[in-house]
Scaffold this active site. Structure first.
Site, PDB file in Angstrom:
ATOM      1  N   LYS A  91     -20.793  -6.413  35.642  1.00 64.59           N
ATOM      2  CA  LYS A  91     -20.548  -7.381  36.721  1.00 64.59           C
ATOM      3  C   LYS A  91     -19.059  -7.758  36.797  1.00 64.59           C
ATOM      4  O   LYS A  91     -18.557  -8.107  37.864  1.00 64.59           O
ATOM      5  CB  LYS A  91     -21.419  -8.629  36.526  1.00 64.59           C
ATOM      6  CG  LYS A  91     -22.939  -8.344  36.712  1.00 64.59           C
ATOM      7  CD  LYS A  91     -23.786  -9.560  36.405  1.00 64.59           C
ATOM      8  CE  LYS A  91     -25.233  -9.490  36.878  1.00 64.59           C
ATOM      9  NZ  LYS A  91     -26.204  -8.822  36.053  1.00 64.59           N
ATOM     10  N   TYR A 112     -24.558 -16.868  31.363  1.00 61.14           N
ATOM     11  CA  TYR A 112     -25.716 -17.499  32.009  1.00 61.14           C
ATOM     12  C   TYR A 112     -25.812 -18.976  31.603  1.00 61.14           C
ATOM     13  O   TYR A 112     -24.787 -19.649  31.529  1.00 61.14           O
ATOM     14  CB  TYR A 112     -27.013 -16.740  31.672  1.00 61.14           C
ATOM     15  CG  TYR A 112     -26.851 -15.255  31.694  1.00 61.14           C
ATOM     16  CD1 TYR A 112     -26.472 -14.610  32.862  1.00 61.14           C
ATOM     17  CD2 TYR A 112     -27.045 -14.479  30.566  1.00 61.14           C
ATOM     18  CE1 TYR A 112     -26.306 -13.247  32.903  1.00 61.14           C
ATOM     19  CE2 TYR A 112     -26.881 -13.099  30.597  1.00 61.14           C
ATOM     20  CZ  TYR A 112     -26.512 -12.502  31.759  1.00 61.14           C
ATOM     21  OH  TYR A 112     -26.336 -11.155  31.789  1.00 61.14           O
TER      22      TYR A 112
HETATM   23  N1  GLU Z   1     -29.780  -4.885  34.688  1.00 57.09           N
HETATM   24  C1  GLU Z   1     -30.147  -6.175  34.196  1.00 57.09           C
HETATM   25  C2  GLU Z   1     -30.984  -6.893  35.221  1.00 57.09           C
HETATM   26  O1  GLU Z   1     -30.662  -6.827  36.351  1.00 57.09           O
HETATM   27  C3  GLU Z   1     -28.899  -6.943  33.865  1.00 57.09           C
HETATM   28  C4  GLU Z   1     -29.169  -8.247  33.226  1.00 57.09           C
HETATM   29  C5  GLU Z   1     -28.171  -8.619  32.149  1.00 57.09           C
HETATM   30  O2  GLU Z   1     -27.537  -7.815  31.507  1.00 57.09           O
HETATM   31  O3  GLU Z   1     -28.064  -9.827  31.956  1.00 57.09           O
HETATM   32  O4  GLU Z   1     -31.958  -7.504  34.933  1.00 57.09           O
END
Ligand code: GLU
Length: 310
Positions: free
Chosen positions: A67, A241
């Site tokens: 990201k 998060y």
């Molecule tokens: N590919 C994962 C999802 O979309 C990424 C989530 C993550 O790494 O936090 O659920």
């Protein structure tokens, strides 16, 4: 052996002894199969020196760490217009949460939760076909790391496509608000390929140099100094998060985690650091990865909140 390689080696040794290692992400089947005893760490210093320990050269699924690279590419493509469709505030909720989207009119809180990264991907697809966007991402991380061997794990991408019900819900919901504008399946397919990038700690720490060095990587300008500073600020406030506050409190570095168990952390002007251990805490962040980074900053004083002489 200088002090830093002794520190990195010692931390890797200590991590081998930790009993409670968290749990692997089981909602993406190939990630559930990764052995819990893996641990790797790589530290790339501003002068180019590299220190590694443990499984630092084993590729893992970087997942949400992608990201950061996607945001960098989208800012390069559309600049500050991006912020019309995604916010810059910590969400305080889970990485795949949908709750805030209804009251906040389909605008995700930040680019580092799934909803935000799906919008960022949609923005990239405003100018490129999915295959081109995936190619651009691959070229970007290869260039940043100086390593042409970096690849996307198609098995992981396919598994995400099969099991990505929540991401599909997020994307469709945002499509209804017009925050996502393209074809939902194409946006998700591209997003899953970004998440499925496979990189080692060494490659990831090398790729993070542009955030450590004011937008330059190995002497080449990648983004402006101001943009690097701003991406670092977002990593500090939103990179973990609903665990972002605790990460800032314990570690004090801009960082981004992924459910593959990797974390990229940046000590601006000093070092780019990557850690990997697949066991996660309740918020989906690597348990040992955070522990290892906490020990690294305690022993080096690299927290950005550490007083420095000017
Ligand atoms: N590919 C994962 C999802 O979309 C990424 C989530 C993550 O790494 O936090 O659920």
């Amino acid at each position: 052996m200088n002090d830093l390689s002794a520190i990195v080696t010692a931390i890797a040794g200590e991590m081998r002894e930790v009993g409670s290692r968290g749990t692997v992400a089981d909602y993406i089947p190939p990630l559930a199969a990764v052995p819990l005893d893996k641990f790797g760490m790589a530290v790339v210093m501003a002068d180019g020196e590299v220190h590694v320990a443990g499984d630092a050269d084993e590729a893992f699924s970087i997942q949400s760490i992608s990201k950061v690279f996607a945001l960098t590419l989208a800012l390069g493509a559309v600049g500050d217009q991006l912020w019309e469709r995604v916010g810059r505030e910590p969400s305080g909720s889970a990485f795949n949460s949908i709750v805030q989207l209804e009251t906040e009119h389909g605008i995700p809180r930040n680019p580092f939760i799934n909803a935000g990264a799906i919008v960022v991907t949609d923005v990239l697809l405003g100018r490129l076909q999915p295959r081109e966007a995936i190619g651009q991402m691959l070229r970007f991380v290869r260039e940043l790391a100086g390593d042409e061997s970096i690849a996307i794990d198609e098995t992981v991408a396919a598994a995400e496509r099969e099991t990505g019900f929540r991401n599909r819900a997020l994307a469709n919901y945002m499509r209804a608000f017009g925050t996502v504008r393209g074809d939902v399946e194409l946006v998700l397919g591209t997003y899953f390929h970004f998440c499925a990038l496979a990189m080692s700690c060494r490659q990831l720490a090398l790729a993070g140099r542009y955030l450590m060095d004011g937008g330059r990587s190995d002497g080449h300008r990648i983004i402006s100094e101001k943009r690097a500073r701003r991406i670092n600020a977002l990593m500090m406030s939103c990179g973990h998060y609903d665990n972002s506050g605790d990460f800032a409190y314990r570690i004090g570095l801009p960082g981004k985690s992924g459910v593959g168990g990797g974390i990229l952390a940046v000590a601006p002007g000093i070092a780019s650091v990557a850690v990997w251990s697949p066991g996660l805490n309740e918020s989906g962040n690597s348990r040992l990865g955070q522990m290892a980074l906490e020990r690294l900053v305690q022993r080096t004083g690299w927290s950005v909140f550490e007083p420095r002489a000017i």
